[in-house]
Each structure stands twice: as C-alpha cells, then as structure tokens.
Design a protein around this motif. Structure first.
Motif, PDB file in Angstrom:
ATOM      1  N   PRO A 195       0.818  -1.215   0.000  1.00  0.00           N
ATOM      2  CA  PRO A 195       0.000   0.000   0.000  1.00  0.00           C
ATOM      3  C   PRO A 195       0.851   1.264   0.000  1.00  0.00           C
ATOM      4  O   PRO A 195       1.995   1.274   0.470  1.00  0.00           O
ATOM      5  N   LEU A 196       0.281   2.320  -0.551  1.00  0.00           N
ATOM      6  CA  LEU A 196       0.920   3.630  -0.549  1.00  0.00           C
ATOM      7  C   LEU A 196       0.446   4.438   0.654  1.00  0.00           C
ATOM      8  O   LEU A 196      -0.669   4.232   1.152  1.00  0.00           O
ATOM      9  N   PRO A 197       1.256   5.364   1.119  1.00  0.00           N
ATOM     10  CA  PRO A 197       0.812   6.228   2.220  1.00  0.00           C
ATOM     11  C   PRO A 197      -0.205   7.278   1.782  1.00  0.00           C
ATOM     12  O   PRO A 197      -0.801   7.940   2.625  1.00  0.00           O
ATOM     13  N   TYR A 198      -0.370   7.452   0.475  1.00  0.00           N
ATOM     14  CA  TYR A 198      -1.372   8.390  -0.050  1.00  0.00           C
ATOM     15  C   TYR A 198      -2.515   7.583  -0.651  1.00  0.00           C
ATOM     16  O   TYR A 198      -2.294   6.588  -1.348  1.00  0.00           O
ATOM     17  N   GLU A 199      -3.758   8.035  -0.417  1.00  0.00           N
ATOM     18  CA  GLU A 199      -4.900   7.324  -0.983  1.00  0.00           C
ATOM     19  C   GLU A 199      -4.879   7.386  -2.496  1.00  0.00           C
ATOM     20  O   GLU A 199      -5.205   6.414  -3.189  1.00  0.00           O
ATOM     21  N   GLN A 200      -4.484   8.533  -3.036  1.00  0.00           N
ATOM     22  CA  GLN A 200      -4.371   8.705  -4.477  1.00  0.00           C
ATOM     23  C   GLN A 200      -3.122   9.531  -4.775  1.00  0.00           C
ATOM     24  O   GLN A 200      -2.587  10.219  -3.893  1.00  0.00           O
ATOM     25  N   LEU A 201      -2.688   9.477  -6.016  1.00  0.00           N
ATOM     26  CA  LEU A 201      -1.525  10.228  -6.455  1.00  0.00           C
ATOM     27  C   LEU A 201      -1.927  11.235  -7.521  1.00  0.00           C
ATOM     28  O   LEU A 201      -2.789  10.957  -8.357  1.00  0.00           O
ATOM     29  N   ASP A 202      -1.275  12.388  -7.469  1.00  0.00           N
ATOM     30  CA  ASP A 202      -1.506  13.399  -8.504  1.00  0.00           C
ATOM     31  C   ASP A 202      -0.584  13.188  -9.695  1.00  0.00           C
ATOM     32  O   ASP A 202      -0.924  13.573 -10.824  1.00  0.00           O
ATOM     33  N   ALA A 203       0.566  12.580  -9.453  1.00  0.00           N
ATOM     34  CA  ALA A 203       1.530  12.368 -10.543  1.00  0.00           C
ATOM     35  C   ALA A 203       2.450  11.223 -10.191  1.00  0.00           C
ATOM     36  O   ALA A 203       2.842  11.060  -9.030  1.00  0.00           O
TER      37      ALA A 203
ATOM     38  N   ARG B 280      -5.290   3.388 -11.853  1.00  0.00           N
ATOM     39  CA  ARG B 280      -6.378   3.437 -10.870  1.00  0.00           C
ATOM     40  C   ARG B 280      -5.996   4.242  -9.628  1.00  0.00           C
ATOM     41  O   ARG B 280      -6.871   4.680  -8.882  1.00  0.00           O
ATOM     42  N   LEU B 281      -4.700   4.413  -9.405  1.00  0.00           N
ATOM     43  CA  LEU B 281      -4.238   5.150  -8.231  1.00  0.00           C
ATOM     44  C   LEU B 281      -4.222   6.650  -8.438  1.00  0.00           C
ATOM     45  O   LEU B 281      -3.957   7.411  -7.506  1.00  0.00           O
ATOM     46  N   LEU B 282      -4.498   7.096  -9.660  1.00  0.00           N
ATOM     47  CA  LEU B 282      -4.458   8.526  -9.956  1.00  0.00           C
ATOM     48  C   LEU B 282      -5.718   9.230  -9.457  1.00  0.00           C
ATOM     49  O   LEU B 282      -6.840   8.744  -9.634  1.00  0.00           O
ATOM     50  N   ALA B 283      -5.510  10.392  -8.869  1.00  0.00           N
ATOM     51  CA  ALA B 283      -6.627  11.262  -8.498  1.00  0.00           C
ATOM     52  C   ALA B 283      -7.216  11.877  -9.766  1.00  0.00           C
ATOM     53  O   ALA B 283      -6.589  11.845 -10.830  1.00  0.00           O
ATOM     54  N   PRO B 284      -8.420  12.434  -9.690  1.00  0.00           N
ATOM     55  CA  PRO B 284      -8.944  13.177 -10.852  1.00  0.00           C
ATOM     56  C   PRO B 284      -7.933  14.216 -11.332  1.00  0.00           C
ATOM     57  O   PRO B 284      -7.375  14.968 -10.524  1.00  0.00           O
ATOM     58  N   GLY B 285      -7.662  14.220 -12.619  1.00  0.00           N
ATOM     59  CA  GLY B 285      -6.654  15.120 -13.174  1.00  0.00           C
ATOM     60  C   GLY B 285      -5.237  14.622 -13.013  1.00  0.00           C
ATOM     61  O   GLY B 285      -4.285  15.307 -13.419  1.00  0.00           O
ATOM     62  N   GLY B 286      -5.067  13.412 -12.460  1.00  0.00           N
ATOM     63  CA  GLY B 286      -3.737  12.865 -12.229  1.00  0.00           C
ATOM     64  C   GLY B 286      -3.030  12.507 -13.519  1.00  0.00           C
ATOM     65  O   GLY B 286      -3.652  12.236 -14.553  1.00  0.00           O
ATOM     66  N   ARG B 287      -1.696  12.492 -13.459  1.00  0.00           N
ATOM     67  CA  ARG B 287      -0.861  12.256 -14.638  1.00  0.00           C
ATOM     68  C   ARG B 287       0.126  11.120 -14.378  1.00  0.00           C
ATOM     69  O   ARG B 287       0.695  11.025 -13.292  1.00  0.00           O
ATOM     70  N   LEU B 288       0.299  10.286 -15.397  1.00  0.00           N
ATOM     71  CA  LEU B 288       1.251   9.173 -15.346  1.00  0.00           C
ATOM     72  C   LEU B 288       2.158   9.281 -16.565  1.00  0.00           C
ATOM     73  O   LEU B 288       1.676   9.339 -17.693  1.00  0.00           O
ATOM     74  N   LEU B 289       3.463   9.315 -16.327  1.00  0.00           N
ATOM     75  CA  LEU B 289       4.436   9.437 -17.414  1.00  0.00           C
ATOM     76  C   LEU B 289       5.318   8.203 -17.474  1.00  0.00           C
ATOM     77  O   LEU B 289       5.915   7.809 -16.465  1.00  0.00           O
ATOM     78  N   VAL B 290       5.388   7.593 -18.649  1.00  0.00           N
ATOM     79  CA  VAL B 290       6.351   6.527 -18.906  1.00  0.00           C
ATOM     80  C   VAL B 290       7.432   7.119 -19.801  1.00  0.00           C
ATOM     81  O   VAL B 290       7.187   7.436 -20.969  1.00  0.00           O
ATOM     82  N   ALA B 291       8.612   7.321 -19.233  1.00  0.00           N
ATOM     83  CA  ALA B 291       9.763   7.839 -19.991  1.00  0.00           C
ATOM     84  C   ALA B 291      10.642   6.654 -20.346  1.00  0.00           C
ATOM     85  O   ALA B 291      11.125   5.938 -19.458  1.00  0.00           O
ATOM     86  N   MET B 292      10.815   6.416 -21.637  1.00  0.00           N
ATOM     87  CA  MET B 292      11.507   5.213 -22.075  1.00  0.00           C
ATOM     88  C   MET B 292      12.305   5.485 -23.342  1.00  0.00           C
ATOM     89  O   MET B 292      12.058   6.469 -24.043  1.00  0.00           O
TER      90      MET B 292
END
Length: 264
Positions: free
Chosen positions: A105-113, A135-147
C-alpha cells in the motif's frame, strides 16, 4: 547468459550515480523534462516508480520543495540505500506490480503524478500493471512513462544493439495500454545530446549501466568493448539520447470512479 535483474541492480547500486552524476547537465535536463511534462507542482502527491537511487526524484524535489514527500519506489534495497538523505524523499521497497495490485500500500490514498523513468521494460505484464497504476491517480492525475525508443544510436557493440531491439517495448504499445486504462494518452519524443569521454563511457559499458548489458557474460562484454574501441576510435563519444515520453492523464470526470478507492 541472462543475469537476474535483482542481482544486476544489487551489483550496480554502488556505482549507479557515478555513471550519471558526473553529467549534471543530463540529470538537470531529464528532471526538468519530467517536471514540465507532468506539470508538477509543490502540492502534488508524487511517486517515482522504479526510482533507482533517486537521482531524478532528488533533483525534482530539490527544485519543487514539495509539500508531500516524493515516494521513491524500487524493488532493490541496495538502490534505495543510495537515496539522498532528505525529508522530501520517502523510500518504499516495492515493484511496480506490487504497487499496481495493491500488494504494497501507498501512504497516499491517491496520487496526482507518477513517473516510470526507463523501468517499464522490467515489467512482466505492462498492460495489467499500467492499468493498476492508473487506478491510483486522483482526478486530473498524470502518469508518465519515460523510455527509450525501439532503436537507439548509442555507440554499443552490434550484438548489444540487436538484443536491445529484441527486448525493448514499443512506446506506441505503451500509449495504447494507457488509453485502454482510461487515460488520455499522448506520445512525444525529447532529445538530449550526450558528450562522453571515451574511456568513461567504456567503463559504464563494463559496469553494465544498461540492463541489456546484463544479458552478456564477462567474456562477451570484453569482446564487445573491443569492438566499440575499433569502431569508435575518437577520444569522445557524441550521440543523441532520444526518449519517448508516453503521458497519460485522467480526466477530472472519470478519476473518482476509476480510482477504485485508492491504495489500501
């Protein structure tokens, strides 16, 4: 010869920053690219998934002075032991899969980024893992895959470049995974010129600074280095370091329902 990735990063941890910290321009550039692409702010709840030694998370935290510690997630205890000592960084030993399926588990309920910088190729099932992370992103949350892209212009030996192309995921496929996870996905490319002293770069190759190099035996690596010496006789290597940035954004209207209640 295929080396275990856990063993590889255990061995690499003590020299990981030596491979890149001597090039502060690159570290600043990549940290800035991640920050601007994700539109990070000090109030964001952030996670670096597959953070390694926290080289880029540390740069981002130093620039932003976040209100919440940046979660530095990595399955390697040896890597996490190298994190900069800072209250702005919070280590969490876990794989991307364990975060995605809520095993850890994460210490934050949701993540912004959150961002995965050159770690998605270690994920066994990218579609499932990226869906879980989304699914862990908050509304407006962003996920970046840098590869890295599917082909690279690095001064490596022929067999290493061939094996890299066999193993590297396609950024376009990663973008489809993010879209299938309900995110608004876009694929862009960024590029930075690397100028590396020849002997320094060869020492990086010898230490297997890229994970693909861990698939070669010591004897194969020695032969590969001799091939590089013969093909690139100059005192300095200058080549483009090109990255695919796959960004997924959760729309405000869908974030709450897609979050699945956040982490446990």
């Amino acid at each position: 010869m295929r080396r275990d990735m856990g063993e590889h990063y255990q061995n690499l941890a003590s020299t990981y920053d030596d491979n890149w910290a001597y090039s502060p321009d690159f570290v600043r550039w990549m940290s800035g690219q991640i920050t601007s692409t994700l539109r990070l702010s000090a109030s964001d709840r952030m996670a670096d998934i597959g953070c390694g030694t926290g080289l880029f998370a540390g740069g981002i935290a130093e620039a932003l002075r976040p209100l919440h510690p940046v979660l530095c997630v990595d399955p390697s205890a040896a890597m996490l032991d190298q994190l900069p000592s800072s209250p702005a960084l919070s280590p969490l030993r876990a794989s991307a899969e364990e975060i995605a399926d809520l095993t850890v588990p994460l210490p934050y309920e949701q993540l912004d980024a959150m961002w995965l910088k050159e770690s998605v190729h270690h994920v066994t099932d990218p579609a499932t893992t990226l869906t879980g992370l989304a699914r862990l992103l908050a509304p407006g949350g962003r996920l970046l895959v840098a590869m890295l892209p599917t082909t690279i212009g690095y001064p490596l030996f022929t067999e290493a470049l061939k094996r890299y192309e066999e193993l590297q995921p396609d950024p376009a496929v990663i973008a489809r995974h993010l879209a299938d996870a309900g995110l608004r996905a876009e694929l862009t490319f960024v590029e930075h010129e690397l100028r590396l002293d020849r002997e320094r770069y060869l020492s990086m190759v010898r230490s297997r600074y890229m994970s693909v190099l861990s698939t070669f035996s010591d004897e194969e690596l020695d032969a590969g280095i001799e091939e590089i010496r013969a093909r690139y006789p100059g005192p300095e290597f200058v080549f483009p370091d090109r990255f695919a940035f796959v960004l997924g954004v959760r729309d405000d209207s869908t974030g709450a329902s897609a979050s699945g209640g956040g982490a446990r």
